[in-house]
Design a protein around this motif. Structure first.
Motif, PDB file in Angstrom:
ATOM      1  N   GLU A 150       1.154  -1.287  -0.290  1.00 20.89           N
ATOM      2  CA  GLU A 150       0.409  -0.332  -0.380  1.00 20.89           C
ATOM      3  C   GLU A 150       0.882   1.440  -0.278  1.00 20.89           C
ATOM      4  OE1 GLU A 150      -3.538   0.254  -0.454  1.00 20.89           O
ATOM      5  OE2 GLU A 150      -3.349  -2.009  -0.798  1.00 20.89           O
ATOM      6  N   GLU A 151       2.045   0.849   0.564  1.00 24.27           N
ATOM      7  CA  GLU A 151       3.284   2.060   0.780  1.00 24.27           C
ATOM      8  C   GLU A 151       3.316   2.603  -0.286  1.00 24.27           C
ATOM      9  OE1 GLU A 151       5.661   3.073   4.460  1.00 24.27           O
ATOM     10  OE2 GLU A 151       7.433   2.207   2.994  1.00 24.27           O
ATOM     11  N   THR A 152       4.063   2.004  -1.332  1.00 25.78           N
ATOM     12  CA  THR A 152       4.731   1.556  -2.524  1.00 25.78           C
ATOM     13  C   THR A 152       3.672   2.083  -4.138  1.00 25.78           C
ATOM     14  OG1 THR A 152       6.418  -0.320  -2.122  1.00 25.78           O
ATOM     15  CG2 THR A 152       5.520   0.349  -4.257  1.00 25.78           C
ATOM     16  N   ILE A 153       1.796   1.675  -3.418  1.00 28.32           N
ATOM     17  CA  ILE A 153       1.065   2.366  -4.437  1.00 28.32           C
ATOM     18  C   ILE A 153       1.231   4.058  -4.195  1.00 28.32           C
ATOM     19  CG2 ILE A 153      -1.083   2.391  -4.851  1.00 28.32           C
ATOM     20  CD1 ILE A 153      -1.161  -0.736  -4.668  1.00 28.32           C
ATOM     21  N   GLU A 154       0.988   4.099  -3.290  1.00 30.91           N
ATOM     22  CA  GLU A 154       0.916   5.452  -3.056  1.00 30.91           C
ATOM     23  C   GLU A 154       1.884   6.601  -3.058  1.00 30.91           C
ATOM     24  OE1 GLU A 154      -2.756   7.057  -1.570  1.00 30.91           O
ATOM     25  OE2 GLU A 154      -2.855   4.699  -1.941  1.00 30.91           O
ATOM     26  N   GLU A 155       3.225   6.487  -2.967  1.00 26.31           N
ATOM     27  CA  GLU A 155       4.182   6.893  -3.409  1.00 26.31           C
ATOM     28  C   GLU A 155       4.362   6.337  -4.980  1.00 26.31           C
ATOM     29  OE1 GLU A 155       8.049   5.001  -2.002  1.00 26.31           O
ATOM     30  OE2 GLU A 155       7.527   5.774   0.097  1.00 26.31           O
ATOM     31  N   ARG A 156       3.852   5.884  -5.614  1.00 25.46           N
ATOM     32  CA  ARG A 156       4.136   6.256  -7.534  1.00 25.46           C
ATOM     33  C   ARG A 156       2.705   6.981  -7.591  1.00 25.46           C
ATOM     34  NH1 ARG A 156       5.547  -0.582  -8.918  1.00 25.46           N
ATOM     35  NH2 ARG A 156       7.885  -0.334  -7.797  1.00 25.46           N
ATOM     36  N   VAL A 157       1.395   6.437  -6.629  1.00 23.86           N
ATOM     37  CA  VAL A 157       0.063   7.347  -7.646  1.00 23.86           C
ATOM     38  C   VAL A 157       1.253   8.607  -7.431  1.00 23.86           C
ATOM     39  CG1 VAL A 157      -1.901   8.485  -6.960  1.00 23.86           C
ATOM     40  CG2 VAL A 157      -1.151   5.986  -7.240  1.00 23.86           C
ATOM     41  N   VAL A 158       1.477   9.742  -6.533  1.00 22.07           N
ATOM     42  CA  VAL A 158       2.229  11.105  -6.493  1.00 22.07           C
ATOM     43  C   VAL A 158       2.803  11.482  -7.245  1.00 22.07           C
ATOM     44  CG1 VAL A 158       3.087  11.836  -4.641  1.00 22.07           C
ATOM     45  CG2 VAL A 158       1.517  10.404  -3.685  1.00 22.07           C
ATOM     46  N   ALA A 159       4.157   9.906  -7.367  1.00 22.92           N
ATOM     47  CA  ALA A 159       5.026  10.638  -8.426  1.00 22.92           C
ATOM     48  C   ALA A 159       4.300  10.930 -10.009  1.00 22.92           C
ATOM     49  CB  ALA A 159       6.605   9.050  -8.358  1.00 22.92           C
ATOM     50  N   ARG A 160       3.096  10.165  -9.847  1.00 21.91           N
ATOM     51  CA  ARG A 160       2.606   9.833 -11.277  1.00 21.91           C
ATOM     52  C   ARG A 160       1.814  10.948 -11.427  1.00 21.91           C
ATOM     53  NH1 ARG A 160       0.491   4.152 -13.679  1.00 21.91           N
ATOM     54  NH2 ARG A 160       3.434   4.524 -14.397  1.00 21.91           N
ATOM     55  N   LEU A 161       1.029  11.846 -10.723  1.00 22.36           N
ATOM     56  CA  LEU A 161       0.695  12.486 -10.542  1.00 22.36           C
ATOM     57  C   LEU A 161       1.658  14.340 -10.672  1.00 22.36           C
ATOM     58  CD1 LEU A 161      -2.411  12.237  -7.558  1.00 22.36           C
ATOM     59  CD2 LEU A 161      -2.360  11.853 -10.539  1.00 22.36           C
ATOM     60  N   ALA A 162       2.322  14.073 -10.605  1.00 22.13           N
ATOM     61  CA  ALA A 162       3.954  15.048 -10.361  1.00 22.13           C
ATOM     62  C   ALA A 162       3.932  15.222 -11.196  1.00 22.13           C
ATOM     63  CB  ALA A 162       4.831  15.188  -9.034  1.00 22.13           C
ATOM     64  N   ARG A 163       4.486  13.903 -12.179  1.00 20.93           N
ATOM     65  CA  ARG A 163       4.973  14.153 -14.013  1.00 20.93           C
ATOM     66  C   ARG A 163       3.699  15.228 -14.442  1.00 20.93           C
ATOM     67  NH1 ARG A 163       4.381   8.176 -15.440  1.00 20.93           N
ATOM     68  NH2 ARG A 163       4.938   9.340 -17.336  1.00 20.93           N
ATOM     69  N   GLN A 164       2.584  15.360 -14.017  1.00 17.37           N
ATOM     70  CA  GLN A 164       1.888  16.127 -14.654  1.00 17.37           C
ATOM     71  C   GLN A 164       2.100  17.194 -15.248  1.00 17.37           C
ATOM     72  OE1 GLN A 164      -2.388  14.839 -13.780  1.00 17.37           O
ATOM     73  NE2 GLN A 164      -1.795  12.246 -14.200  1.00 17.37           N
ATOM     74  N   GLY A 165       2.622  18.059 -14.527  1.00 20.30           N
ATOM     75  CA  GLY A 165       2.668  19.497 -13.823  1.00 20.30           C
ATOM     76  C   GLY A 165       3.892  19.373 -15.312  1.00 20.30           C
ATOM     77  N   VAL A 166       4.328  18.575 -16.509  1.00 17.98           N
ATOM     78  CA  VAL A 166       4.853  19.321 -17.536  1.00 17.98           C
ATOM     79  C   VAL A 166       3.463  19.570 -18.630  1.00 17.98           C
ATOM     80  CG1 VAL A 166       6.965  17.510 -17.561  1.00 17.98           C
ATOM     81  CG2 VAL A 166       4.974  17.125 -18.606  1.00 17.98           C
ATOM     82  N   LEU A 167       2.705  19.193 -18.482  1.00 21.83           N
ATOM     83  CA  LEU A 167       1.916  19.689 -19.422  1.00 21.83           C
ATOM     84  C   LEU A 167       0.731  20.759 -19.433  1.00 21.83           C
ATOM     85  CD1 LEU A 167      -0.737  16.340 -18.637  1.00 21.83           C
ATOM     86  CD2 LEU A 167       0.798  16.524 -20.392  1.00 21.83           C
ATOM     87  N   LEU A 168       1.498  21.685 -18.009  1.00 20.94           N
ATOM     88  CA  LEU A 168       1.130  23.090 -17.893  1.00 20.94           C
ATOM     89  C   LEU A 168       2.362  24.482 -17.675  1.00 20.94           C
ATOM     90  CD1 LEU A 168      -1.214  22.467 -14.134  1.00 20.94           C
ATOM     91  CD2 LEU A 168      -2.086  22.437 -16.798  1.00 20.94           C
ATOM     92  N   ARG A 169       3.695  23.307 -17.743  1.00 23.38           N
ATOM     93  CA  ARG A 169       4.883  24.267 -18.060  1.00 23.38           C
ATOM     94  C   ARG A 169       4.641  25.254 -19.290  1.00 23.38           C
ATOM     95  NH1 ARG A 169       9.409  20.676 -19.058  1.00 23.38           N
ATOM     96  NH2 ARG A 169       8.293  20.109 -21.158  1.00 23.38           N
ATOM     97  N   LYS A 170       4.989  27.193 -18.646  1.00 20.95           N
ATOM     98  CA  LYS A 170       5.594  27.649 -19.611  1.00 20.95           C
ATOM     99  C   LYS A 170       6.796  28.441 -19.753  1.00 20.95           C
ATOM    100  CE  LYS A 170       0.749  27.882 -19.037  1.00 20.95           C
ATOM    101  NZ  LYS A 170      -0.262  28.159 -19.934  1.00 20.95           N
ATOM    102  N   PRO A 171       7.095  28.509 -21.086  1.00 24.71           N
ATOM    103  CA  PRO A 171       6.580  27.870 -22.430  1.00 24.71           C
ATOM    104  C   PRO A 171       5.816  26.329 -22.084  1.00 24.71           C
ATOM    105  CG  PRO A 171       8.108  28.251 -23.044  1.00 24.71           C
ATOM    106  CD  PRO A 171       8.334  28.381 -21.490  1.00 24.71           C
ATOM    107  N   PRO A 172       4.768  26.308 -23.508  1.00 22.98           N
ATOM    108  CA  PRO A 172       3.734  24.817 -22.881  1.00 22.98           C
ATOM    109  C   PRO A 172       5.110  24.279 -24.123  1.00 22.98           C
ATOM    110  CG  PRO A 172       2.392  26.848 -24.287  1.00 22.98           C
ATOM    111  CD  PRO A 172       3.825  27.622 -24.176  1.00 22.98           C
ATOM    112  N   SER A 173       5.059  23.224 -23.901  1.00 27.43           N
ATOM    113  CA  SER A 173       6.075  22.286 -24.530  1.00 27.43           C
ATOM    114  C   SER A 173       4.363  21.335 -25.899  1.00 27.43           C
ATOM    115  CB  SER A 173       5.895  20.390 -24.207  1.00 27.43           C
ATOM    116  OG  SER A 173       7.107  21.101 -23.254  1.00 27.43           O
ATOM    117  N   THR A 174       5.004  20.053 -26.982  1.00 22.38           N
ATOM    118  CA  THR A 174       4.250  19.859 -27.710  1.00 22.38           C
ATOM    119  C   THR A 174       4.151  18.699 -27.100  1.00 22.38           C
ATOM    120  OG1 THR A 174       4.716  21.580 -28.996  1.00 22.38           O
ATOM    121  CG2 THR A 174       3.742  19.174 -29.906  1.00 22.38           C
TER     122      THR A 174
END
Length: 289
Positions: A150-174
């Motif tokens: 369970e601990e590993t699952i939660e850590e990986r979920v947090v890490a996966r959601l953190a990766r999504q910050g690249v979608l909001l970066r300025k200037p935007p990537s393609t």
């Protein structure tokens, strides 16, 4: 081997610290950070209970960080550096510690992903991690075998959601994503979880820098039968391909291999539904639930 060469990553994904690699507790960057944290804590004359109270964490959690068994979040690292007077020694390890959240085979690919100016993805089994909702990501990790803690699952979920910050970066990537229709039809986590995931795809696909395309099951011609891959272009203009396979995921930088996958991806985009047609397809799925 360096990233300038073809790279092969860990043969075992494992369930080690941060949910990846064959590393044992206390080894690697988590071990280095943990030993430094303990050293500064003892120099400041705080026991784990007292320091935990100062930071808002339990003594057992502090022990896990010091023993390299858990990945400390960035906010904890910054707070610990300040409270213990570490003068940046702990804070400068933050980026490397964050990478330890990922399975060993994916860590260098994650770093390239975070810096990419263009990212093009073909997915065949699950929705790409950059597009996943929290519930869908948790369902994916929960279904994984061998079973993750369970601990590993939660850590990986947090890490996966953190990766999504690249979608909001300025200037935007393609970004562009080609997703198999069968992936959208599979109700991973249940119907409600999948409905939330479809809604997420529609929202992402409406962004000007993100194209999402669906590859219909009925297509007679298909250029991607060899499996999923990701094409990455860095700000320096380097083109890299990441090919994910069980226990043998690789980064490729040799031009011939990358060019072959670029050709495949171009054909896949031509064979798939257009971005507008794809959004309409996903909206239809939503309307049917």
């Amino acid at each position: 081997m360096t990233v300038e060469e073809e790279q092969r990553y860990g043969d075992e994904e494992g369930d080690g610290p941060g949910g990846g690699g064959a590393s044992s507790p206390g080894s690697g960057i988590l071990g280095v950070f943990g030993r430094q944290l303990k050293r500064f804590r003892e120099w400041a004359d705080h026991d784990r209970t007292a320091f935990g109270a100062m930071t808002g964490y339990s003594a057992s959690t502090i022990a896990s960080y010091e023993q390299g068994r858990r990945v400390p979040p960035p906010r904890f690292i910054d707070l610990a550096d300040e409270l213990l007077g570490a003068r940046g020694v702990l804070a400068e390890l933050k980026e490397e510690v964050a990478r330890a959240q990922y399975p060993a085979f994916f860590r260098d690919a994650a770093k390239l992903e975070a810096e990419a100016v263009e990212l093009h993805v073909y997915d065949t089994h699950v929705i790409n991690g950059l597009l996943q909702t929290e519930d869908y990501a948790r369902a994916v990790f929960t279904m994984r075998r061998p079973i993750l803690s369970e601990e590993t699952i939660e850590e990986r979920v947090v890490a996966r959601l953190a990766r999504q910050g690249v979608l909001l970066r300025k200037p935007p990537s393609t970004f562009s994503f080609v997703i198999e229709e069968s992936v959208l039809a599979r109700p991973a986590g249940g119907r409600e979880v999948m409905r939330g995931q479809w809604e997420q795809l529609v929202l992402c696909g409406q962004q000007r820098n993100i194209d999402i395309q669906v590859m219909p099951n009925k297509r007679e011609e298909h250029a991607g039968l060899s499996g999923p891959f990701t094409l990455i272009e860095t700000k320096e203009g380097r083109r890299i391909a990441y090919v994910e396979a069980y226990k043998h995921s690789r980064l490729h930088t040799d031009r011939r291999t990358v060019r072959e996958l670029e050709e495949q991806y171009g054909l896949l985009r031509a064979q798939a539904l257009t971005p507008r047609e794809s959004l309409a397809f996903i909206e239809k799925l939503l309307g049917e639930t």
